[in-house]
Every structure is written in structure tokens, then in C-alpha cells.
Write an enzyme that holds these catalytic residues in place. Structure first.
Site, PDB file in Angstrom:
ATOM      1  N   SER A  10       0.978  -1.213   0.036  1.00 24.51           N
ATOM      2  CA  SER A  10      -0.021  -0.021   0.062  1.00 24.51           C
ATOM      3  C   SER A  10       0.914   1.207   0.031  1.00 24.51           C
ATOM      4  O   SER A  10       1.725   1.575   0.880  1.00 24.51           O
ATOM      5  CB  SER A  10      -0.779  -0.061   1.107  1.00 24.51           C
ATOM      6  OG  SER A  10      -1.398   1.200   1.480  1.00 24.51           O
ATOM      7  N   HIS A  35      -1.538  -1.338  -4.078  1.00 21.28           N
ATOM      8  CA  HIS A  35      -2.754  -1.117  -3.028  1.00 21.28           C
ATOM      9  C   HIS A  35      -2.952   0.309  -2.824  1.00 21.28           C
ATOM     10  O   HIS A  35      -1.763   1.079  -2.380  1.00 21.28           O
ATOM     11  CB  HIS A  35      -2.745  -1.805  -1.847  1.00 21.28           C
ATOM     12  CG  HIS A  35      -4.104  -1.822  -1.112  1.00 21.28           C
ATOM     13  ND1 HIS A  35      -5.078  -2.641  -1.159  1.00 21.28           N
ATOM     14  CD2 HIS A  35      -4.346  -0.996  -0.126  1.00 21.28           C
ATOM     15  CE1 HIS A  35      -6.111  -2.400  -0.343  1.00 21.28           C
ATOM     16  NE2 HIS A  35      -5.610  -1.353   0.513  1.00 21.28           N
ATOM     17  N   ASP A  37      -4.861   3.407  -1.399  1.00 22.60           N
ATOM     18  CA  ASP A  37      -6.187   3.551  -0.291  1.00 22.60           C
ATOM     19  C   ASP A  37      -6.610   5.113  -0.284  1.00 22.60           C
ATOM     20  O   ASP A  37      -6.001   5.956  -0.233  1.00 22.60           O
ATOM     21  CB  ASP A  37      -5.612   3.731   1.145  1.00 22.60           C
ATOM     22  CG  ASP A  37      -5.016   2.216   1.553  1.00 22.60           C
ATOM     23  OD1 ASP A  37      -6.124   1.340   1.451  1.00 22.60           O
ATOM     24  OD2 ASP A  37      -3.883   1.927   1.880  1.00 22.60           O
ATOM     25  N   MET A  39      -9.105   7.816   0.863  1.00 23.10           N
ATOM     26  CA  MET A  39      -9.945   8.257   2.065  1.00 23.10           C
ATOM     27  C   MET A  39     -10.372   9.477   1.574  1.00 23.10           C
ATOM     28  O   MET A  39      -9.769  10.362   1.189  1.00 23.10           O
ATOM     29  CB  MET A  39      -9.099   8.079   2.887  1.00 23.10           C
ATOM     30  CG  MET A  39      -8.249   6.713   3.226  1.00 23.10           C
ATOM     31  SD  MET A  39      -7.076   6.840   4.817  1.00 23.10           S
ATOM     32  CE  MET A  39      -6.499   5.255   4.813  1.00 23.10           C
ATOM     33  N   HIS A  68      -8.727   0.788  -2.855  1.00 23.48           N
ATOM     34  CA  HIS A  68      -9.506   0.459  -1.746  1.00 23.48           C
ATOM     35  C   HIS A  68     -10.429   1.807  -1.480  1.00 23.48           C
ATOM     36  O   HIS A  68      -9.459   2.648  -0.990  1.00 23.48           O
ATOM     37  CB  HIS A  68      -8.519  -0.014  -0.788  1.00 23.48           C
ATOM     38  CG  HIS A  68      -9.504  -0.330   0.578  1.00 23.48           C
ATOM     39  ND1 HIS A  68      -8.670  -0.527   1.706  1.00 23.48           N
ATOM     40  CD2 HIS A  68     -10.807  -0.343   0.880  1.00 23.48           C
ATOM     41  CE1 HIS A  68      -9.487  -0.780   2.557  1.00 23.48           C
ATOM     42  NE2 HIS A  68     -10.751  -0.569   2.162  1.00 23.48           N
ATOM     43  N   MET A  70     -12.184   4.169   0.563  1.00 19.18           N
ATOM     44  CA  MET A  70     -12.804   3.988   1.954  1.00 19.18           C
ATOM     45  C   MET A  70     -13.632   5.658   1.760  1.00 19.18           C
ATOM     46  O   MET A  70     -13.109   6.603   2.365  1.00 19.18           O
ATOM     47  CB  MET A  70     -11.648   4.274   2.902  1.00 19.18           C
ATOM     48  CG  MET A  70     -11.457   2.840   3.260  1.00 19.18           C
ATOM     49  SD  MET A  70      -9.582   2.917   4.084  1.00 19.18           S
ATOM     50  CE  MET A  70      -8.605   3.060   2.781  1.00 19.18           C
ATOM     51  N   MET A 139     -10.793  -6.091   6.419  1.00 14.96           N
ATOM     52  CA  MET A 139      -9.962  -5.149   7.114  1.00 14.96           C
ATOM     53  C   MET A 139      -9.625  -5.773   8.660  1.00 14.96           C
ATOM     54  O   MET A 139     -10.602  -6.019   9.221  1.00 14.96           O
ATOM     55  CB  MET A 139     -10.774  -3.889   7.306  1.00 14.96           C
ATOM     56  CG  MET A 139     -11.009  -3.159   6.089  1.00 14.96           C
ATOM     57  SD  MET A 139     -10.056  -1.792   5.882  1.00 14.96           S
ATOM     58  CE  MET A 139      -8.446  -1.853   6.726  1.00 14.96           C
ATOM     59  N   ASP A 177      -6.167  -6.976   4.953  1.00 19.88           N
ATOM     60  CA  ASP A 177      -5.672  -5.462   5.015  1.00 19.88           C
ATOM     61  C   ASP A 177      -5.598  -4.881   6.350  1.00 19.88           C
ATOM     62  O   ASP A 177      -6.772  -4.666   6.973  1.00 19.88           O
ATOM     63  CB  ASP A 177      -6.650  -4.755   4.133  1.00 19.88           C
ATOM     64  CG  ASP A 177      -5.856  -3.243   3.860  1.00 19.88           C
ATOM     65  OD1 ASP A 177      -4.747  -2.918   4.403  1.00 19.88           O
ATOM     66  OD2 ASP A 177      -6.536  -2.380   3.115  1.00 19.88           O
TER      67      ASP A 177
HETATM   68  O1  LIG Z   1      -6.624   0.502   4.071  1.00 20.55           O
HETATM   69  C1  LIG Z   1      -5.932   0.688   4.956  1.00 20.55           C
HETATM   70  C2  LIG Z   1      -5.926   1.456   6.020  1.00 20.55           C
HETATM   71  O2  LIG Z   1      -7.285   2.090   6.132  1.00 20.55           O
HETATM   72  C3  LIG Z   1      -4.468  -0.025   4.642  1.00 20.55           C
HETATM   73  O3  LIG Z   1      -4.504  -0.524   3.204  1.00 20.55           O
HETATM   74  C4  LIG Z   1      -3.227   0.258   5.055  1.00 20.55           C
HETATM   75  O4  LIG Z   1      -2.503   1.010   4.358  1.00 20.55           O
HETATM   76  C5  LIG Z   1      -2.504  -0.693   5.633  1.00 20.55           C
HETATM   77  O5  LIG Z   1      -1.279  -0.568   6.280  1.00 20.55           O
HETATM   78  P1  LIG Z   1      -0.615  -0.950   7.186  1.00 20.55           P
HETATM   79  O6  LIG Z   1      -1.751  -1.372   8.180  1.00 20.55           O
HETATM   80  O7  LIG Z   1      -0.126  -2.135   6.639  1.00 20.55           O
HETATM   81  O8  LIG Z   1       0.396  -0.074   7.954  1.00 20.55           O
HETATM   82 FE   LIG Z   2      -6.672  -0.435   2.289  1.00 21.74          FE
END
Ligand SMILES: O=C(CO)[C@@H](O)[C@H](O)COP(=O)(O)O
Ligand SMILES: [Fe+2]
Length: 209
Positions: A10, A35, A37, A39, A68, A70, A139, A177
Site C-alpha cells: 500500500s 494497493h 487507499d 480516503m 480500496h 474508503m 479489514m 488489509d
Molecule cells: O486500508 C488501509 C488502512 O485504512 C490499509 O491499506 C493500510 O494502508 C495498511 O497499512 P498497514 O496496516 O499495513 O500499515
Molecule cells: Fe487498504
């Protein structure tokens, strides 16, 4: 390294001023997917990338983009992420009531559809969608931030999903994740995860690659 899972680092934990370099690093270390993320500061209390950043990254690697979302109301803007280059587009069941429609629209656009659930949401909430989705992202932390600790009980959901898949001949793959590092990787794999997302551990050298 010969591994039996899809490694999806990620970029949330990369240096945001050098995301192109982060893609190169992922390639060098044997990452299979990137990946990303997304947000929105509403569904989760943090704000990250939007479609223009993803479109810029798309020009820098041919690795599949595992986006992903969110975000609240993912159906409102999912097409911008597809246009930007998402290969897998995953949204949260907690954010979308009309999930069948959104899954169909993602498929109509020729992309893979994923559904995700936060730690407090049970697998039963996905029952109607299991035959339809390509990926289920479990998650193992509350979404919003990298660097949190994996909640071990969430891995039960991975076991449950793999059992349901086998019993019903579903075709989805299961992704884990949150909080996966060199210490927790084995537990995620033995629960049956097909895809491992790793952010902080991967970029800080605390992931076995
Ligand atoms: O979706 C998410 C967080 O919301 C993840 O994709 C994080 O990016 C994972 O990070 P680590 O927990 O591996 O540091
Ligand atoms: Fe994620």
C-alpha cells in the site's frame, strides 16, 4: 522469492513526495499489485488520493492497481477511479446500500469488483453478494490509517469466507488489509488469505520480501 500469495503493498505508507519512486520500489521488491487507499475524510477520518493522482501513477507502472475506496457514497464517483486506471475497485459494504448495482456497473466497465468490511461488520452482511464479487477485502484494523495493529479475531472472517467459497464454489479471492508484518504474516496466510496488503511494514523493511 517464491510466494503463494498476491503481495499488494500500500502506497499509503510511502513518501507522498516521491510516489513514482515508491512504485519502482514495489516492483523491485516483488510486489504483484499496488494497493491504493482512497480516503475521503468522511467515511474515515483521513484524506488521501483522488483520481488525478491515480491517473498519474498509472503511467509509471504496469502492475495492477488495487484501489480500496474508503469513501461515503462510492457509487457517485466510482467511474472516475475506473478512468484513472483501477483494475480492482473495492468499496465498503457499510457505505453502499445498493451494492448489487455498483458491482454490476464496475463489471460493465470491464473491471474487477471488490467488497470490503470493517472489523465490526460480520461476514453475514455479505451473504447476498458472495456469488457476485471478485475480491473480498477483510479489514483487520479500523480503516483510516496505516501502522495499526492487526486485530486477530478478524482472521476468523477469512476462514469463514474461504469455507463458504469452497462449499458453494464461489470465485472470489480474499484479501487481508491492516497490520500485516513479519510477525503477523503467517497468521494471515494460515487463515487462507490470497492477497496480503502491507503498508507500514513493507516500506519500513519489516516485511519478509
Ligand atoms: O486500508 C488501509 C488502512 O485504512 C490499509 O491499506 C493500510 O494502508 C495498511 O497499512 P498497514 O496496516 O499495513 O500499515
Ligand atoms: Fe487498504
Amino acid at each position: 522469492m517464491n510466494k503463494e500469495y498476491i503481495l499488494a503493498p500500500s502506497v499509503l505508507s510511502a513518501d507522498f513526495s516521491a510516489l513514482g519512486d515508491a512504485l519502482q520500489f514495489i516492483e523491485q521488491k516483488g510486489g504483484d499489485w499496488v494497493h491504493i487507499d482512497v480516503m475521503d475524510g468522511h467515511f474515515v477520518p483521513n484524506l488521501t488520493f483522488g483520481p488525478p493522482v491515480i491517473a498519474a501513477l498509472r503511467k509509471r507502472t504496469s502492475l495492477p492497481f488495487d484501489v480500496h475506496l474508503m469513501t461515503s457514497n462510492p457509487a457517485e464517483h466510482f467511474d472516475s477511479y475506473i478512468e484513472a486506471g483501477a483494475d480492482y475497485l473495492t468499496f465498503h459494504i457499510e457505505a453502499e446500500i445498493h451494492a448489487h448495482r455498483l458491482i454490476s456497473r464496475i463489471h460493465e466497465a470491464g473491471r474487477k469488483a471488490g467488497i470490503s468490511l470493517v472489523p465490526s461488520t460480520p461476514v453475514s452482511s455479505l451473504k447476498e453478494l458472495l456469488p457476485l464479487v471478485d475480491l473480498i477485502l477483510v479489514m483487520t484494523v479500523d480503516p483510516g490509517f496505516g501502522g495499526q495493529s492487526l486485530i486477530p479475531s478478524c482472521l476468523e472472517k477469512v476462514r469463514e469466507l474461504k469455507k463458504l467459497k469452497q462449499e458453494n464454489d464461489f470465485s472470489y479471492i480474499v484479501s487481508v488489509d491492516g497490520g500485516v508484518n513479519s510477525r503477523t504474516l503467517d497468521s494471515a496466510l494460515s487463515a487462507g488469505s490470497d492477497v496480503i496488503v502491507t503498508g507500514s511494514a513493507f516500506f519500513s523493511g519489516n516485511f519478509p520480501v
